[in-house]
Design an enzyme around this catalytic site. Structure first.
Site, mmCIF file in Angstrom:
data_model
loop_
_atom_site.group_PDB
_atom_site.id
_atom_site.type_symbol
_atom_site.label_atom_id
_atom_site.label_comp_id
_atom_site.label_asym_id
_atom_site.label_seq_id
_atom_site.Cartn_x
_atom_site.Cartn_y
_atom_site.Cartn_z
ATOM 1 N N HIS A 24 0.553 -0.912 5.902
ATOM 2 C CA HIS A 24 0.391 -0.423 4.534
ATOM 3 C C HIS A 24 1.134 0.900 4.351
ATOM 4 C CE1 HIS A 24 -3.647 -2.697 4.626
ATOM 5 N NE2 HIS A 24 -2.870 -3.357 3.773
ATOM 6 N N LYS A 48 -14.616 -10.759 -2.277
ATOM 7 C CA LYS A 48 -14.556 -10.489 -0.840
ATOM 8 C C LYS A 48 -15.739 -9.627 -0.414
ATOM 9 C CE LYS A 48 -9.562 -10.629 -0.030
ATOM 10 N NZ LYS A 48 -8.411 -9.848 0.483
ATOM 11 N N ARG A 97 4.981 -9.770 4.660
ATOM 12 C CA ARG A 97 5.129 -9.927 6.106
ATOM 13 C C ARG A 97 5.786 -11.252 6.460
ATOM 14 N NH1 ARG A 97 -1.115 -8.938 6.762
ATOM 15 N NH2 ARG A 97 -0.846 -10.562 5.243
ATOM 16 N N SER A 135 -5.111 -6.204 7.909
ATOM 17 C CA SER A 135 -6.421 -5.570 8.008
ATOM 18 C C SER A 135 -7.412 -6.475 8.738
ATOM 19 C CB SER A 135 -6.956 -5.233 6.613
ATOM 20 O OG SER A 135 -6.154 -4.261 6.001
#
Length: 167
Positions: A24, A48, A97, A135
């Site tokens: 990040h 979440k 990514r 994460s």
């Protein structure tokens, strides 16, 4: 010759940042080199179950970005497009990514563009050393006491250790 007034470019880098990783920070730092101001906006995603509260994530982000003068940290729980309008921002910065990230982010960029044609999404490829980092991976390693010092800043590592020792 007429002077053209340059409006400061404001970019928003939205995400859950649960927790913030070196991946990040790579994107935020690079975005700060391109845009006049970067707002790192923590999303309060009600679908979440985050490890850290929104305020904890904001505090960690403020700590790890304190040396980047044109970065501001904030949070939101509305549509990103509404937040962008509120902040007078016209650029969303998203890190990618892998191809799987691109598929999802392309869909989100298209929806955001449909909702507000003035909003542009800029994709930044993750630096190779962070292309595997998420994460979720960090939390999994930390949950079992594994080393995360190469994945997150020291303050984030300490916060992870404290969270998991409470559980």
């Amino acid at each position: 010759m007429k002077q053209i007034k340059h409006e400061p470019s404001v970019a928003v880098c939205p995400g859950s940042f649960d927790p913030v990783t070196y991946g990040h920070l790579d994107i935020v730092t690079r975005a700060a080199e391109v845009f006049d101001k970067v707002i790192v906006a923590v999303l309060n995603n009600t679908s979440k179950q985050p490890l850290f509260t929104v305020q904890e994530r904001v505090d960690l982000l403020k700590e790890v970005t304190k040396d980047i003068p044109n970065v501001e940290v904030d949070h939101f729980d509305d549509l990103l497009i509404n937040y962008m309008t509120e902040k007078n921002a016209h650029v969303i910065v998203k890190g990618l990514r892998a191809v799987s990230d691109f598929e999802y982010e392309l869909q989100m960029a298209s929806v955001n563009r449909k909702l507000n044609e003035e909003i542009e999404t800029f994709f930044m490829m993750s630096s190779n050393q962070y292309s595997y980092l998420s994460s979720s991976v960090v939390k999994q390693i930390a949950r079992f006491g594994g080393p995360v010092n190469d994945l997150v800043p020291e303050s984030v590592e300490q916060a992870l250790r404290a969270k998991y020792s409470e559980m």
